[in-house]
Design a protein around this motif. Structure first.
Motif, PDB file in Angstrom:
ATOM      1  N   PRO A 284       0.791  -1.227   0.000  1.00 26.76           N
ATOM      2  CA  PRO A 284       0.000   0.000   0.000  1.00 26.76           C
ATOM      3  C   PRO A 284       0.827   1.282   0.000  1.00 26.76           C
ATOM      4  O   PRO A 284       0.411   2.294  -0.571  1.00 26.76           O
ATOM      5  CB  PRO A 284      -0.830  -0.129   1.282  1.00 26.76           C
ATOM      6  N   GLU A 285       2.019   1.241   0.615  1.00 27.83           N
ATOM      7  CA  GLU A 285       2.861   2.450   0.627  1.00 27.83           C
ATOM      8  C   GLU A 285       3.622   2.639  -0.676  1.00 27.83           C
ATOM      9  O   GLU A 285       4.293   3.659  -0.865  1.00 27.83           O
ATOM     10  CB  GLU A 285       3.834   2.414   1.811  1.00 27.83           C
ATOM     11  N   HIS A 286       3.524   1.664  -1.582  1.00 24.65           N
ATOM     12  CA  HIS A 286       4.241   1.768  -2.857  1.00 24.65           C
ATOM     13  C   HIS A 286       3.336   2.085  -4.036  1.00 24.65           C
ATOM     14  O   HIS A 286       3.752   2.019  -5.188  1.00 24.65           O
ATOM     15  CB  HIS A 286       5.047   0.486  -3.106  1.00 24.65           C
ATOM     16  N   PHE A 287       2.087   2.442  -3.735  1.00 27.56           N
ATOM     17  CA  PHE A 287       1.272   3.202  -4.671  1.00 27.56           C
ATOM     18  C   PHE A 287       1.555   4.671  -4.377  1.00 27.56           C
ATOM     19  O   PHE A 287       1.558   5.091  -3.218  1.00 27.56           O
ATOM     20  CB  PHE A 287      -0.222   2.927  -4.463  1.00 27.56           C
ATOM     21  N   LEU A 288       1.813   5.448  -5.383  1.00 26.70           N
ATOM     22  CA  LEU A 288       2.150   6.859  -5.197  1.00 26.70           C
ATOM     23  C   LEU A 288       0.993   7.729  -5.673  1.00 26.70           C
ATOM     24  O   LEU A 288       0.545   7.618  -6.818  1.00 26.70           O
ATOM     25  CB  LEU A 288       3.420   7.203  -5.977  1.00 26.70           C
ATOM     26  N   VAL A 289       0.491   8.572  -4.791  1.00 20.94           N
ATOM     27  CA  VAL A 289      -0.605   9.480  -5.133  1.00 20.94           C
ATOM     28  C   VAL A 289      -0.026  10.772  -5.693  1.00 20.94           C
ATOM     29  O   VAL A 289       0.802  11.424  -5.055  1.00 20.94           O
ATOM     30  CB  VAL A 289      -1.476   9.783  -3.895  1.00 20.94           C
ATOM     31  N   SER A 290      -0.415  11.125  -6.898  1.00 21.78           N
ATOM     32  CA  SER A 290       0.070  12.359  -7.527  1.00 21.78           C
ATOM     33  C   SER A 290      -0.923  12.804  -8.593  1.00 21.78           C
ATOM     34  O   SER A 290      -1.681  11.988  -9.143  1.00 21.78           O
ATOM     35  CB  SER A 290       1.450  12.144  -8.161  1.00 21.78           C
ATOM     36  N   VAL A 322      -4.092   2.076  -0.442  1.00 19.09           N
ATOM     37  CA  VAL A 322      -2.903   2.910  -0.553  1.00 19.09           C
ATOM     38  C   VAL A 322      -2.748   3.670   0.758  1.00 19.09           C
ATOM     39  O   VAL A 322      -3.736   4.097   1.362  1.00 19.09           O
ATOM     40  CB  VAL A 322      -2.988   3.895  -1.752  1.00 19.09           C
ATOM     41  N   VAL A 323      -1.514   3.803   1.231  1.00 18.81           N
ATOM     42  CA  VAL A 323      -1.227   4.527   2.466  1.00 18.81           C
ATOM     43  C   VAL A 323      -0.782   5.942   2.113  1.00 18.81           C
ATOM     44  O   VAL A 323       0.090   6.136   1.266  1.00 18.81           O
ATOM     45  CB  VAL A 323      -0.118   3.813   3.276  1.00 18.81           C
ATOM     46  N   VAL A 324      -1.400   6.933   2.767  1.00 15.26           N
ATOM     47  CA  VAL A 324      -1.058   8.340   2.530  1.00 15.26           C
ATOM     48  C   VAL A 324      -0.848   9.044   3.871  1.00 15.26           C
ATOM     49  O   VAL A 324      -1.254   8.545   4.921  1.00 15.26           O
ATOM     50  CB  VAL A 324      -2.167   9.060   1.724  1.00 15.26           C
ATOM     51  N   ASP A 325      -0.236  10.209   3.813  1.00 18.63           N
ATOM     52  CA  ASP A 325      -0.005  11.025   5.000  1.00 18.63           C
ATOM     53  C   ASP A 325      -1.346  11.529   5.537  1.00 18.63           C
ATOM     54  O   ASP A 325      -2.177  12.030   4.789  1.00 18.63           O
ATOM     55  CB  ASP A 325       0.889  12.211   4.628  1.00 18.63           C
ATOM     56  N   SER A 326      -1.545  11.409   6.845  1.00 21.57           N
ATOM     57  CA  SER A 326      -2.809  11.824   7.448  1.00 21.57           C
ATOM     58  C   SER A 326      -3.041  13.328   7.381  1.00 21.57           C
ATOM     59  O   SER A 326      -4.159  13.798   7.588  1.00 21.57           O
ATOM     60  CB  SER A 326      -2.871  11.365   8.913  1.00 21.57           C
ATOM     61  N   LYS A 327      -1.994  14.093   7.108  1.00 21.99           N
ATOM     62  CA  LYS A 327      -2.149  15.554   7.017  1.00 21.99           C
ATOM     63  C   LYS A 327      -2.908  15.962   5.760  1.00 21.99           C
ATOM     64  O   LYS A 327      -3.422  17.080   5.679  1.00 21.99           O
ATOM     65  CB  LYS A 327      -0.771  16.220   7.027  1.00 21.99           C
ATOM     66  N   ILE A 328      -2.951  15.063   4.763  1.00 21.23           N
ATOM     67  CA  ILE A 328      -3.626  15.378   3.508  1.00 21.23           C
ATOM     68  C   ILE A 328      -5.047  14.837   3.572  1.00 21.23           C
ATOM     69  O   ILE A 328      -5.249  13.629   3.748  1.00 21.23           O
ATOM     70  CB  ILE A 328      -2.885  14.756   2.308  1.00 21.23           C
ATOM     71  N   PRO A 329      -6.081  15.720   3.438  1.00 23.96           N
ATOM     72  CA  PRO A 329      -7.466  15.261   3.580  1.00 23.96           C
ATOM     73  C   PRO A 329      -7.975  14.529   2.333  1.00 23.96           C
ATOM     74  O   PRO A 329      -7.723  14.947   1.208  1.00 23.96           O
ATOM     75  CB  PRO A 329      -8.237  16.566   3.800  1.00 23.96           C
ATOM     76  N   PHE A 330      -8.662  13.412   2.550  1.00 20.99           N
ATOM     77  CA  PHE A 330      -9.329  12.678   1.480  1.00 20.99           C
ATOM     78  C   PHE A 330     -10.735  12.329   1.953  1.00 20.99           C
ATOM     79  O   PHE A 330     -10.976  12.196   3.165  1.00 20.99           O
ATOM     80  CB  PHE A 330      -8.573  11.393   1.133  1.00 20.99           C
ATOM     81  N   VAL A 331     -11.657  12.161   1.009  1.00 16.12           N
ATOM     82  CA  VAL A 331     -13.032  11.803   1.359  1.00 16.12           C
ATOM     83  C   VAL A 331     -13.512  10.685   0.436  1.00 16.12           C
ATOM     84  O   VAL A 331     -13.002  10.506  -0.677  1.00 16.12           O
ATOM     85  CB  VAL A 331     -13.985  13.007   1.241  1.00 16.12           C
TER      86      VAL A 331
END
Length: 356
Positions: A284-290, A322-331
């Motif tokens: 999950p941490e090796h999917f990159l969100v961009s 996918v794992v992302v930084d909690s500081k970035i909001p997603f819904v």
């Protein structure tokens, strides 16, 4: 220190619990036997302890076979899952019990002196006059460990010793066990089904499945360098994403993405790529969100886990993470673009052997 050679255990009903196990445990190390229920890890522990006899193979301590030695003559200490404390005895009496029986029976004063040393080491000295039913689960666990250590065993065996404790207490006690083992230097074999527990305290982990050691390695390698698909799936939380892909000689193709073989490093391929179907593994941490990621997905749900957040989505018709930084909001319902970190992906044959 401990050497298992071609160890096999077949029970009377014909069930083969262990299939020719080879394992070397170095002196002073803490090794975890990890795996799902029924994989054979407790069977190994009981064979080392002498509570079971092997069907074939050998068990050596310091180069000498102990297969024909009675458990009491193997110089081991054992901590059971249920602690096995005597309810009518005080903490002090429970800890001194091994010193007050058998051919090497000590006087009360001698036994108490040794017991008090280990009770202080395990932080239960102030509880010495209490009975087990007046103790918390963590305190009972410390009593069981102190009792196992009073005979200064060369080997300490722990059979899922933390499974009866709540999550917060498990964290505390496992740190105490690691510190204690390092301080005393006793060779320790620790059975658990909890991967986090195993990875956090071990020098090495033997990951087992169906009576076979799938990988015996340092914790870091089990996660970063799994030898097969079983190891990759068992180790890691959240679990690795896996997808069926086809190879046409140049490209690994799924329904929603494709990866050119030319983008991968030839030196990392372990086996020839000559089949048509493979399994692609992406943690999950090796999917990159961009913003410019080539794969567009829709977030099904958002799971907050402290410092990071897990986004759940569907890819290739399969639930994915996918794992992302909690500081970035997603819904939920949000469209997100992702790419694959090609430096950190895995490719497996259909039989689970690792290709890349």
């Amino acid at each position: 220190m401990i050497n298992l050679k071609k160890l096999q255990k077949v029970y009377d009903n014909g069930y083969e619990a262990l299939k020719s196990i080879d394992l070397v445990i170095e002196e002073g190390s803490l090794v975890c036997l990890l795996g799902p229920s029924g994989c054979g890890k407790t069977t190994i522990l009981n064979l080392i302890a002498g509570l079971l006899d092997p069907t074939s193979g050998d068990i050596l301590f310091d180069g000498k076979s102990v297969v024909n030695l009675h458990p009491k003559d193997r110089n081991i200490g054992m901590v059971f899952q249920n602690y096995a404390l005597y309810p009518h005895m005080s903490v002090l009496e429970n800890v001194t019990f091994p010193l007050r029986v058998g051919k090497n029976k000590m006087s009360v004063d001698e036994a108490n002196k040794i017991a008090e040393e280990f009770m202080k080491l395990t932080d239960i000295y102030e509880l010495k006059d209490k009975k087990p039913n007046a103790l918390s689960g963590g305190q009972q666990q410390r009593v069981a460990i102190a009792r196992a250590l009073v005979q200064s065993p060369k080997i300490l065996l722990l059979d899922e010793p933390l499974s009866n404790l709540d999550a917060r207490l498990r964290l505390k006690i496992r740190e105490e066990i690691r510190t204690l083992v390092n301080k005393i230097g006793v060779t320790t074999v620790f059975v658990t089904h909890d991967q986090e527990e195993a990875l956090s305290i071990s020098n090495k982990v033997a990951l087992m499945d169906q009576g076979v050691i799938q990988q015996y390695d340092i914790p870091q390698n089990l996660y970063l360098n799994p030898v097969n698909l079983f190891v990759a799936k068992f180790i890691g939380n959240p679990i690795i994403n896996t997808y069926q892909v086809e190879f046409d000689g140049k490209t690994f193709k799924g329904k929603d993405f494709s990866i050119e073989k030319s983008y991968l490093k030839d030196e990392l391929f372990r086996l020839p790529v000559n089949s048509k179907e493979y399994i692609l593994g992406i943690r999950p941490e090796h999917f990159l969100v961009s913003k410019d990621g080539p794969i567009e997905v829709i977030v099904d749900s958002v799971e907050m886990i402290g410092r990071y957040t897990i986004l759940h989505f569907n890819l290739e018709g399969k639930p994915s993470r996918v794992v992302v930084d909690s500081k970035i909001p997603f819904v939920s319902g949000q469209k997100v673009n992702i790419s694959i970190d090609l430096e950190n992906m895995y490719i497996f044959n259909s039989d689970g052997s690792r290709v890349y």
